[in-house]
Design an enzyme around this catalytic site. Structure first.
Site, PDB file in Angstrom:
ATOM      1  N   PHE A   4       0.515  -1.231  -0.266  1.00  0.00           N
ATOM      2  CA  PHE A   4       0.066  -0.081   0.048  1.00  0.00           C
ATOM      3  C   PHE A   4       1.032   1.222   0.200  1.00  0.00           C
ATOM      4  CE2 PHE A   4      -2.112  -3.446   2.819  1.00  0.00           C
ATOM      5  CZ  PHE A   4      -2.718  -4.175   1.861  1.00  0.00           C
ATOM      6  N   GLY A  34       0.005  -8.501  -3.678  1.00  0.00           N
ATOM      7  CA  GLY A  34      -0.731  -9.021  -4.014  1.00  0.00           C
ATOM      8  C   GLY A  34      -2.376  -9.128  -4.730  1.00  0.00           C
ATOM      9  N   THR A  35      -1.782  -8.308  -6.032  1.00  0.00           N
ATOM     10  CA  THR A  35      -2.735  -7.694  -6.911  1.00  0.00           C
ATOM     11  C   THR A  35      -3.389  -8.848  -8.088  1.00  0.00           C
ATOM     12  OG1 THR A  35      -0.715  -6.715  -7.920  1.00  0.00           O
ATOM     13  CG2 THR A  35      -1.797  -5.688  -6.608  1.00  0.00           C
ATOM     14  N   PRO A  43     -10.980 -10.016 -14.763  1.00  0.00           N
ATOM     15  CA  PRO A  43     -12.719  -9.350 -14.206  1.00  0.00           C
ATOM     16  C   PRO A  43     -11.852  -9.506 -12.602  1.00  0.00           C
ATOM     17  CG  PRO A  43     -13.423 -10.354 -16.203  1.00  0.00           C
ATOM     18  CD  PRO A  43     -11.154 -10.599 -15.799  1.00  0.00           C
ATOM     19  N   LYS A  75      -6.045   0.778 -18.089  1.00  0.00           N
ATOM     20  CA  LYS A  75      -5.911   2.069 -16.836  1.00  0.00           C
ATOM     21  C   LYS A  75      -5.753   1.241 -15.197  1.00  0.00           C
ATOM     22  CE  LYS A  75      -8.843   5.494 -18.704  1.00  0.00           C
ATOM     23  NZ  LYS A  75     -10.151   6.314 -18.423  1.00  0.00           N
ATOM     24  N   GLU A  83      -5.873   1.614  -6.637  1.00  0.00           N
ATOM     25  CA  GLU A  83      -5.991   2.610  -5.652  1.00  0.00           C
ATOM     26  C   GLU A  83      -6.888   3.530  -6.611  1.00  0.00           C
ATOM     27  OE1 GLU A  83      -1.812   4.734  -4.780  1.00  0.00           O
ATOM     28  OE2 GLU A  83      -1.510   3.281  -6.793  1.00  0.00           O
TER      29      GLU A  83
END
Lengths: 327, 738
Positions: B249, B476-477, B632, B701, B705
């Protein structure tokens, strides 16, 4: 961390002897003590692990109920008699901590849990409870969670638990065996103490004392509620909590018991409040007057000033619900 | 009320496949290896960082005799005996150090929690015991804690950041003076800490002149270069390994003191050294979101068209390093303003240096703008959703450049339909159930699309599999999986047959994993490498899968690789070269050519207990449009986490500071509140299809965040709708509603 001895007595007498040593601390679930040891807030020379003692039973005691000192919070909250006869206790326990912590936490350990005051848990800060004479950091610091009743110029910490608040309303007694092997019973509301000039003492336990259980008296009639107010829905300490047992008799308040958490160095019970309500018809005016009595001597320390109106509001909400009064 | 499970979202128009991330099973079973889990050669020593118990003062004496006498203790390093270090530049100077203050630089204490000694022992327990025996005496000065504290000094941002330009677009004062409706409000946002589950750890060991660092990092090439600079060694000899990051983060982008401390200790002892900053130390070790004050004046004409917008921000920062987020040029681009004025100040005190935290500039500034939008809509008697739609713009009004794509109105419509917004009675206190007052609120969410140069190597094997190497980071994405999907789409290979390596500075450099730039930047570089491979195979870009298979089978070598690189249109090849030196070049938001942003709309229902003033959030709807969605399912997770984060940001998260002592108090995750399961009801996410052919190779994009921006404004508006009370001071707490 500081090295310590770890001992596992298998008899009460032995456990009591071992805890007579200065700087010996009994440990059961350890959910509070181990955290404090890691922070060097607690620095025992020896840990007396009492888990081998047979103190985890929950069973009838006359018409009442005996909850062993080592019964876990989970076991107590799930016990059929607690759920049917003492629901305020089940609700209070389930309002505290998390499932994982309740699985480890015990009756006696929960009674002895220490304050969450930030100055107590940080050894670089002044704290009369941790280090008598060092001052109180909360008095001119962050005091949002702190006491509005019964505090002293030495300490404004609160007792953080929920279980004991319900037990106070139920009129429970704490059973203690002392170093001489004698067993005594103390009303739960007298077990914790006010800070006064000796805030380092949370409760009346003396060296060598071992809590063996808590005895609930015979069940009483009425609605039992536990209301805990906090920002987060779970896993947060009470800003204010109310345990209420209210029996309505022909539209009037009959027997009533009220205990409050998050407000003082101990679960707070003020029988004048109960007396004022007893025999009256429920009304917002009457509830307000009861709150006035409760909060007559309340004092805020800046950040926690809001606890005074919040307690009034919470008490009214609980009394409305318990008496079935339509708001 | 809450759903039992999160359904796997189906791929809609312009979206990739919703495949599960490769490492999902390993992660949920605890099998995945993180930096601190990596094996080291030989028996490690364990370090404990001793941190200052005062916020301002000077060390007058150090007595380490009792600490050294603890069995197993190998060393005590303080400012009196630490080896020399080189300078390390901070972000604003093109480096990666979090602070201008060097580790163990001297006897002065500049903030609470400043590392003042390092103790290294054979065991963690011995190091910890010794830490209590180390005697450090201080003289203490009165510290400056926060806004309003004695000694706080204010500067215009221009004084500390010469590139900052306040906005003067037309005459905002005149525009406001001539407006039919205006509001003038001041907002406050609190100190917040990242509190990732994975703690800040560094393990260091030397192999001759070569240094290996295991450290969770959002920028391994940056850390490699910055560590080399500080340790005065050749960056070619430094290797960073960070295979997975357990949440960052923003807190694992900069280089903190612990990197050099562990490396110096390891060199001196000739063995690996492991150093972990504990949870409470994390509060002062690796930055935070600084508290801000925001003043917004906003006006509209009688029809509801926006006129003037005047926004001033004050950020509280450190004396040693005046870190700032700024960000008002982005809020100025959001609507069809006729005149804009903005100013930004920094206020300095005796605090540790703030750093990036998820949507650093956007969380406070967009909250203020959107709260003001809601207040002005109410003032003008216009529905706040309609108010935003009627002030939509296709260009950044200040810079005059067009949006590459902008789907805010589509998001507002989609969220409104799902939420049932049309049933909202505009009157405050118009809905209740029993003792619970009910309110509905909305907000816009936005995040600038930011991109950075990246390289990537793709290797194609004759057996039809492929591999990707890029020093990007999975914080973690699902970045590993998305890189494979990008190559799979380009090469016509099932992504499960593509292996991916990341998080190692030996790999071709990727971008810093910050600013939500990874997906756009990394997939563009991967696509470029794939195009080069196709060229080498002699295939046209539109070759069929059969043609490609035949070409691969006919390869004369067992494998064929190509290194691709990519940079955004605003930059050139030099920006790629800078990557190898750890340089950060980020382009995004409004440039001189174009405005690049992702948008969303959020609608929330709150319930407030009439008596006790507890606030609960039973449901929230977010609709987001962010160009091509690679996956998705992972996108859904990012939005879900973002909305929950936003709820916490509005109602729970706040680091408390003792104003007298300038020390954080609730420095643990029992008392630093973030939402628990019981706080989260229904979270409904809509992905609105959007095509952006201009923005980058795949039309992507960044979304990491986006969803947490704006949520606090939606919640405070819902609270106003429920109670009639406007809260302008976050987080919302019971005492503010009594």
């Amino acid at each position: 961390m500081k090295p310590f001895a770890y001992l596992r007595p298998d008899s009460l007498t032995h456990a009591s002897q071992l805890t007579e040593e200065p700087s010996a601390i009994p440990i059961a679930g350890g959910t509070n003590l181990l955290d404090l040891m890691k922070l060097q807030v607690e620095t025992p020379e020896s840990l007396i692990d009492v888990n081998k003692l047979s103190l985890s039973e929950i069973g009838d005691e006359g018409e009442g109920l005996r909850i062993g000192a080592l019964a876990t919070n989970t076991a107590t909250a799930a016990h059929p008699r607690v759920r049917s006869d003492y629901p305020v206790l089940a609700r209070a326990i389930l309002a505290g901590a998390t499932q994982q912590l309740r699985n480890k936490a015990t009756t006696a350990g929960n009674l002895c849990q220490r304050t969450r005051c930030y100055y107590f848990t940080n050894i670089d800060q002044p704290c009369n409870k941790r280090e008598p004479g060092s001052g109180c950091g909360a008095l001119d610091g962050i005091a949002r969670l702190h006491a509005i009743l019964g505090a002293s110029s030495q300490c404004i910490a609160t007792y953080p638990g929920d279980m004991a608040v319900a037990m106070a309303a139920l009129g429970a007694e704490v059973e203690i065996m002392n170093a001489g092997g004698e067993t005594t019973r103390v009303p739960l509301e007298d077990f914790h103490r006010l800070p006064g000039d000796t805030p380092e003492k949370d409760n009346i336990l003396e060296s060598g004392d071992i809590i063996t259980g808590v005895i609930l008296p015979a069940p009483v009639k009425g609605v039992q509620l536990y209301r805990k107010v906090r920002e987060r829905s779970s896993y947060a300490f009470a800003l204010c909590s109310v345990a209420a047992i209210v029996n309505m008799e022909e539209g009037r308040i009959g027997d009533i018991a009220l205990a409050f958490g998050g407000l003082a160095h101990k679960p707070w019970r003020d029988k004048r409040v109960e007396e004022a309500l007893k025999g009256t018809e429920p009304s917002l005016k009457g509830f307000d007057e009861a709150a006035e009595i409760l909060l007559e001597d309340a004092q805020g320390y800046g950040e926690n000033d809001f606890k005074i109106p919040l307690t009034r509001r919470t008490l009214k909400a609980v009394l409305c619900e318990a008496t079935g009064m339509d708001t | 009320m809450a759903q039992d499970y999160t359904p796997v979202p189906a791929a809609k128009e312009n979206m990739g496949q919703p495949i599960a991330r490769y490492e999902a099973l390993q992660k949920v079973t605890g099998a995945k290896i993180y930096a601190d889990d990596l094996p080291v050669p030989g028996r490690p020593a364990y370090a404990w960082m001793v941190t200052s118990g005062i916020a301002k003062g000077r060390i007058t004496s150090i007595d380490d005799s009792a600490a050294l006498a603890v069995p197993g203790v190998q060393m005590v390093m303080t400012h009196e005996n630490r080896p020399p270090l080189g300078d390390a530049k901070t972000f604003s100077s093109g480096g990666l150090a979090i602070t201008e203050l060097a580790p163990l630089a001297g006897p002065e204490v500049h903030h609470d929690g400043q590392p003042v000694a390092l103790i290294v022992a054979d065991t963690f327990e011995a190091a910890r015991e010794a830490s209590f025996k180390l005697k450090i005496a201080y003289t203490e000065d009165t510290p400056t804690a926060t806004f309003g504290s004695p000694g706080a000094t204010q500067k215009n941002l221009k004084e500390v950041n010469p590139s900052f330009e306040p906005i003067r677009f037309n005459d905002a004062g005149a525009a406001l003076a001539g407006s039919a409706h205006t509001i003038d409000s001041e907002y406050y946002t609190p100190i917040q800490h990242h509190n990732a589950i994975e703690l800040f750890s560094t393990t260091a060991y030397w192999d001759g002149p070569r240094l290996v660092l295991h450290e969770p990092s959002q920028f391994v090439w940056g850390l490699k270069n910055a560590a080399a600079e500080q340790l005065q060694t050749d960056s070619e000899t430094v290797r960073i390994k960070s295979p997975f990051v357990g949440g960052a983060f923003g807190s694992k982008a900069a280089m903190t003191h612990r990197t050099a401390l562990a490396a110096m200790a390891s060199k001196q002892l000739g063995r690996p050294v492991k150093l972990v900053a504990m949870r409470d130390q994390g509060f002062t070790h690796s930055g935070h979101r600084q508290e801000t004050r925001q003043r917004v004046r906003l006006g509209c004409d009688a029809s509801g068209k926006l006129t003037g917008y005047d926004h001033t921000q004050w950020e509280f920062t450190a004396r040693t390093t005046p870190y700032s987020n700024g960000g008002l040029e982005k809020t100025a681009a959001m609507y069809d303003f006729k005149a804009v004025k903005s100013d930004n100040y920094v206020v300095q005190g005796d605090r540790n240096v703030p750093t990036f935290m998820r949507s650093p500039a956007e969380v406070p500034t967009v909250y203020a703008l959107e709260a003001a939008m809601n207040e002005l809509a109410a003032e003008a008697g216009i529905d706040p959703v309609e108010f935003r739609k009627m002030n939509d713009t296709r260009v950044d009004p200040v810079k005059g450049v067009p949006y590459t794509s902008r789907s805010l109105n589509q998001c507002l419509d989609a969220a409104a339909e799902r939420f049932g917004w049309s049933r909202r009675n505009p009157q405050p206190r118009s809905m209740r159930q029993g003792e619970w007052l009910i309110g509905w609120g909305c907000s816009m969410a936005m995040y600038p699309t930011q991109m950075s140069p990246s390289t990537a190597r793709v290797t194609l094997k004759r057996n039809g599999t492929a591999s990707i190497e890029v020093a990007a980071h999975d914080v973690g994405t699902g970045c590993y999986t998305i890189a494979a999907q990008a190559a799979g789409e380009r090469l016509g290979i099932d992504p499960t047959r593509i292996s991916v390596q990341m998080g190692d500075s030996r790999l071709p450099p990727g971008p810093v994993s910050g600013g939500s730039i990874s997906t756009a930047s990394v997939t563009s570089a991967v696509a470029n490498a794939c195009d080069r491979l196709n060229e080498r195979l002699g295939l046209p870009a539109d070759a069929t899968a059969d043609q490609r298979r035949a070409a691969i089978a006919a390869m004369s070598m067992p494998e064929l690789d190509a290194t691709g690189s990519w940079f955004p249109a605003e930059l050139d090849q030099k920006a790629v070269d800078a990557l190898y030196e750890g340089g950060v070049r980020i382009v995004g938001g409004s440039t001189d050519k174009r405005a690049m942003y992702a948008f969303g709309a959020e609608m929330v229902e709150v319930r407030i207990n009439e008596r006790t003033r507890e606030v609960r959030v039973p449901r929230i709807v977010g609709a987001f449009a962010a160009g091509h969605i690679m996956n998705p399912r992972t996108a859904h997770s990012q939005y879900l986490g973002g909305l929950i984060w936003g709820i916490g940001s509005a109602l729970h998260e706040s680091t408390e500071i003792d104003h007298k002592r300038a020390r954080y108090t609730n420095d643990n995750i029992a008392e630093y509140l973030i939402p628990v399961n019981a706080d989260i009801g229904e979270v409904d996410i809509i992905m609105v299809p959007e095509v952006d052919d201009e923005i980058n190779v795949l039309g992507v994009k960044g979304i990491g965040e986006l969803a947490n921006v704006g949520t606090p404004a939606a919640i405070t508006d819902a609270i106003w709708h429920a109670t009639g009370i406007r809260i302008r001071d976050l987080p919302v707490r019971i005492e503010k509603l009594l």
